[in-house]
Design a protein around this motif. Structure first.
Motif, PDB file in Angstrom:
ATOM      1  N   GLY A   1     -17.239   7.310  -8.130  1.00 15.81           N
ATOM      2  CA  GLY A   1     -15.950   6.249  -8.096  1.00 15.81           C
ATOM      3  C   GLY A   1     -14.797   6.943  -8.636  1.00 15.81           C
TER       4      GLY A   1
ATOM      5  N   VAL B   1     -12.846   8.883  -5.984  1.00 17.14           N
ATOM      6  CA  VAL B   1     -12.061   7.938  -5.219  1.00 17.14           C
ATOM      7  C   VAL B   1     -10.976   7.514  -5.786  1.00 17.14           C
ATOM      8  CG1 VAL B   1     -12.239   5.848  -3.749  1.00 17.14           C
ATOM      9  CG2 VAL B   1     -14.528   7.257  -3.995  1.00 17.14           C
ATOM     10  N   ASN B   2     -11.046   7.189  -6.934  1.00 17.00           N
ATOM     11  CA  ASN B   2      -9.888   6.683  -7.587  1.00 17.00           C
ATOM     12  C   ASN B   2      -8.618   7.826  -7.703  1.00 17.00           C
ATOM     13  OD1 ASN B   2     -11.083   4.323  -8.186  1.00 17.00           O
ATOM     14  ND2 ASN B   2     -11.797   4.518 -10.184  1.00 17.00           N
TER      15      ASN B   2
ATOM     16  N   ILE C   1     -16.522   2.188   1.218  1.00 20.67           N
ATOM     17  CA  ILE C   1     -15.598   3.050   0.535  1.00 20.67           C
ATOM     18  C   ILE C   1     -14.358   3.141   0.835  1.00 20.67           C
ATOM     19  CG2 ILE C   1     -15.203   5.378  -0.662  1.00 20.67           C
ATOM     20  CD1 ILE C   1     -18.236   5.592  -0.911  1.00 20.67           C
TER      21      ILE C   1
ATOM     22  N   ASP D   1     -12.463  -0.409   0.695  1.00 21.79           N
ATOM     23  CA  ASP D   1     -12.309  -0.750  -0.865  1.00 21.79           C
ATOM     24  C   ASP D   1     -11.254   0.167  -1.239  1.00 21.79           C
ATOM     25  OD1 ASP D   1     -14.314  -2.556  -0.641  1.00 21.79           O
ATOM     26  OD2 ASP D   1     -15.651  -1.438  -1.873  1.00 21.79           O
ATOM     27  N   SER D   2     -11.031   1.244  -1.060  1.00 19.73           N
ATOM     28  CA  SER D   2     -10.084   2.281  -1.556  1.00 19.73           C
ATOM     29  C   SER D   2      -8.831   1.813  -0.977  1.00 19.73           C
ATOM     30  CB  SER D   2     -10.236   3.580  -1.386  1.00 19.73           C
ATOM     31  OG  SER D   2      -9.315   4.415  -1.967  1.00 19.73           O
TER      32      SER D   2
END
Length: 220
Positions: A122, A125-126, A151, A154-155
């Protein structure tokens, strides 16, 4: 849309935001010094109306070749599909010097550096989301964002300021986004998904056909 509006749309090849990915990149450089082994830049038409967002580079695909989805199974299906839909000159040869050109489309990844086991965590990705937001903001003609996998979906939603709980991922899902954009999503074109039958070629092509239909409608 992004916390740092001055951030460039492409991460530096030696991006150091994620220690685990830097360590993995260093390991790959030692084992495969001839590979790209860096943050893989986006590929395609800067005037694109369609942006395709994948998950992350594959270790022996984009991490090797330096071009998204190039040199692995997922790329074979993706580039064949966009060729059929007229988004390229259909010259994909699985290497960066094949003469392939995208038309009205660009391909990027939610995470620009290859993660171990193809699974970013996570925090990674952030860390990379500002580059995704900057890439989106840098496309003046953008109309449709097609996300490959949860993923990516959501991102992308978060990069656009959309609450994920109100815009859940689903194959074929469609959501209106800020600035007149539309987010369309598909199961990722990974070998696992295609081998298990979760994603068929027909399903994948149908999502791209729908994305093209929406693109033309909102551009009219």
């Amino acid at each position: 849309m992004t916390k740092n509006m001055n951030l460039p749309a492409e991460a530096p090849a030696d991006c150091d935001l994620c220690p685990r990915l830097v360590a993995y990149r260093s390991k790959n450089r030692l084992e495969h010094p001839g590979w790209f082994n860096g943050a893989v830049p986006s590929f395609g038409d800067e005037k694109a109306r369609l942006l395709i967002v994948g998950l992350a580079p594959g270790v022996s695909g984009a991490n090797k070749t330096g071009r998204p989805f190039t040199g692995d199974w997922a790329g074979d299906l993706l580039y064949d599909t966009i060729g059929k839909l007229g988004f390229s000159n259909d010259q994909y040869g699985a290497h960066p010097n094949d003469g392939l050109e995208l038309k009205d489309a660009m391909i990027t990844n939610a995470v620009r550096c290859v993660p171990p086991a193809n699974k970013p965590v996570g925090a990674e990705v952030n860390n990379c989301r500002d580059y995704l937001a900057a890439r989106i903001a840098a496309l003046p003609n953008l109309r449709i964002i097609l996300c490959l996998g949860k993923i990516s979906h959501d991102s992308t939603c978060r990069a656009l300021g959309m609450k994920v709980k109100d815009h859940p991922f689903g194959h074929g899902s469609e959501y209106n986004a800020p600035n007149g954009l539309i987010v369309v999503s598909s199961y990722h074109c990974s070998r696992y998904n295609t081998n298990t039958g979760r994603l068929t070629t027909e399903m994948f092509e149908n999502v791209f056909s729908r994305a093209k239909e929406l693109m033309e409608a909102v551009s009219a």
